[in-house]
Design an enzyme around this catalytic site. Structure first.
Site, PDB file in Angstrom:
ATOM      1  N   HIS A  99       0.808  -1.217   0.000  1.00 15.50           N
ATOM      2  CA  HIS A  99       0.000   0.000   0.000  1.00 15.50           C
ATOM      3  C   HIS A  99       0.841   1.267   0.000  1.00 15.50           C
ATOM      4  CE1 HIS A  99      -4.502   0.822   0.955  1.00 15.50           C
ATOM      5  NE2 HIS A  99      -4.070   1.572  -0.037  1.00 15.50           N
ATOM      6  N   ASP A 126      -9.982  -0.781   3.501  1.00 15.27           N
ATOM      7  CA  ASP A 126      -8.786  -1.241   4.208  1.00 15.27           C
ATOM      8  C   ASP A 126      -9.141  -1.511   5.668  1.00 15.27           C
ATOM      9  OD1 ASP A 126      -6.132  -1.548   5.206  1.00 15.27           O
ATOM     10  OD2 ASP A 126      -5.363  -0.012   3.861  1.00 15.27           O
ATOM     11  N   HIS A 128      -6.937  -0.883   7.847  1.00  9.62           N
ATOM     12  CA  HIS A 128      -6.081   0.099   8.516  1.00  9.62           C
ATOM     13  C   HIS A 128      -6.309   1.484   7.924  1.00  9.62           C
ATOM     14  CE1 HIS A 128      -4.076  -3.881   8.423  1.00  9.62           C
ATOM     15  NE2 HIS A 128      -3.796  -3.614   9.689  1.00  9.62           N
ATOM     16  N   ASP A 130      -3.823   3.886   7.704  1.00 11.69           N
ATOM     17  CA  ASP A 130      -2.618   4.269   6.942  1.00 11.69           C
ATOM     18  C   ASP A 130      -2.333   5.774   6.988  1.00 11.69           C
ATOM     19  OD1 ASP A 130      -2.352   1.609   6.290  1.00 11.69           O
ATOM     20  OD2 ASP A 130      -3.247   1.798   4.299  1.00 11.69           O
ATOM     21  N   HIS A 143       4.117   1.371   4.403  1.00 12.90           N
ATOM     22  CA  HIS A 143       2.802   1.131   3.808  1.00 12.90           C
ATOM     23  C   HIS A 143       1.679   1.620   4.734  1.00 12.90           C
ATOM     24  CE1 HIS A 143       2.152  -3.273   5.542  1.00 12.90           C
ATOM     25  NE2 HIS A 143       2.536  -2.413   6.458  1.00 12.90           N
ATOM     26  N   ASP A 228      -7.404  -2.562  -0.639  1.00 15.52           N
ATOM     27  CA  ASP A 228      -6.406  -3.386   0.037  1.00 15.52           C
ATOM     28  C   ASP A 228      -6.994  -4.778   0.248  1.00 15.52           C
ATOM     29  OD1 ASP A 228      -4.822  -4.602   2.205  1.00 15.52           O
ATOM     30  OD2 ASP A 228      -3.993  -2.612   2.561  1.00 15.52           O
ATOM     31  N   ASP A 230      -6.624  -6.669   2.617  1.00 15.86           N
ATOM     32  CA  ASP A 230      -7.090  -6.907   3.986  1.00 15.86           C
ATOM     33  C   ASP A 230      -8.389  -6.176   4.328  1.00 15.86           C
ATOM     34  OD1 ASP A 230      -6.443  -4.283   4.893  1.00 15.86           O
ATOM     35  OD2 ASP A 230      -4.502  -4.914   5.686  1.00 15.86           O
ATOM     36  N   GLU A 273      -1.491  -4.919  -1.732  1.00 11.70           N
ATOM     37  CA  GLU A 273      -1.156  -5.847  -0.650  1.00 11.70           C
ATOM     38  C   GLU A 273      -1.382  -7.319  -0.995  1.00 11.70           C
ATOM     39  OE1 GLU A 273       0.562  -5.246   1.976  1.00 11.70           O
ATOM     40  OE2 GLU A 273       0.460  -3.064   2.170  1.00 11.70           O
TER      41      GLU A 273
END
Length: 309
Positions: A99, A126, A128, A130, A143, A228, A230, A273
């Site tokens: 990412h 995502d 997260h 970030d 990332h 992403d 995830d 990712e």
């Protein structure tokens, strides 16, 4: 969705974290048939191959934990320019890569939107947020910093100057379920639209997304989607080094993509990712390609049945 000229940009970024493998992502998407899926929907496709990071010299980071700063900065420079070169010709699809690549892709697309005198919006799918900086990261993995960079946070002195800062009020994060204390302090009381998994459990995924899309449409915005792996639950998308249980289901993922298709707002896309080294017979790569196809106009009745072999 109107027919697009899709420009596939291979971004084998593998320096945003220490676990190797994301450099294989672009070719995994090609192997999973991303070009064929897009042409099958009536779009045209141009694959410009895999890019390389610019060679740059940067001072040593103030935070000794920071990993591969020069390489990350080099990728940011390369991808920012690639975005600005590709956007006038069609719809860039950045095939990552981790990412960290979004620092360049988002900054470049925001710069392009500014040349069109249109507001720029970003949808961050995502687990997260970030939004760290090189100074605040406690892992040193960059990332986790692209949103921090594109929104103009301090600490990115080694990076290229932003041609256009992204307004945090024009960012929506959906799927959040792993946000640390330093990031929470930035996000709490801020302008980013936050949709964590509890809110999705309570309200569903469509209502908050539609609110964001309605505002982007009302402002004639250009929308960048950063997807992403995830964002998805690891049980359906295992090929990622940052697994967080409790992610989006296949159905929720396709619903998001079909709503984005209906909006006809999306002008660029990150696929990030994917670590094929961790995949199960291409399961995650195939799912990400299927989601891309939904974004680009495939509907539920048109989805193919995939062989288990």
């Amino acid at each position: 969705m109107t027919q697009k000229h899709c420009i596939l940009i291979g971004a084998p970024v593998d320096c945003g974290k220490r676990r190797r493998g994301c450099l294989m992502g672009p070719d995994a998407y090609r192997t999973a048939g991303i070009a064929e899926a897009l042409t099958g929907l009536g779009h045209t496709v141009e694959d410009i191959g895999n890019l390389s990071p610019a060679a740059v010299d940067v001072p040593a980071p103030k935070n000794p934990l920071v990993h591969a700063l020069a390489e990350n900065v080099g990728w940011t420079q390369t991808l920012m320019q690639a975005a600005q070169d590709a956007a006038p010709k069609g719809m860039p699809i950045f095939m990552g890569g981790d990412h960290a690549l979004a620092a360049g892709s988002v900054a470049g697309m925001a710069a392009h939107a500014a040349t069109q005198n249109r507001p720029f919006f970003a949808l961050w799918l995502d687990a997260h947020s970030d939004i760290h900086t090189p100074d605040t990261t406690d892992t040193g993995n960059l990332h986790g910093t692209p949103v921090g960079y594109v929104t103009g946070r301090d600490g990115f002195d080694a990076y290229p100057p932003l041609p256009a800062r992204v307004d945090p009020a024009n960012i929506c994060m959906i799927g959040l379920r792993s946000v640390d204390e330093a990031e929470r302090k930035v996000l709490d009381g801020g302008d980013v639209m936050l949709v964590d998994m509890r809110r999705i459990d309570e309200e569903g995924i469509s209502a908050p997304l539609q609110t964001f899309l309605d505002r982007a449409a009302a402002e004639n915005g250009m929308l960048h989607v950063s997807l992403d792996v995830d964002f998805l639950d690891p049980s359906i998308a295992p090929a990622v080094g940052t697994t967080v249980p409790g992610g989006a289901t296949v159905r929720e993922g396709h619903l998001v993509m079909e709503m984005l298709s209906d909006s006809d707002l999306v002008t660029s896309l990150d696929l990030v990712e994917l670590n094929p080294f961790l995949d199960d017979r291409g399961k995650t790569a195939n799912l990400m390609v299927d989601l891309t196809a939904s974004l680009m106009g495939r509907r539920v009745f048109d989805r193919p049945t995939r062989s288990k072999s």
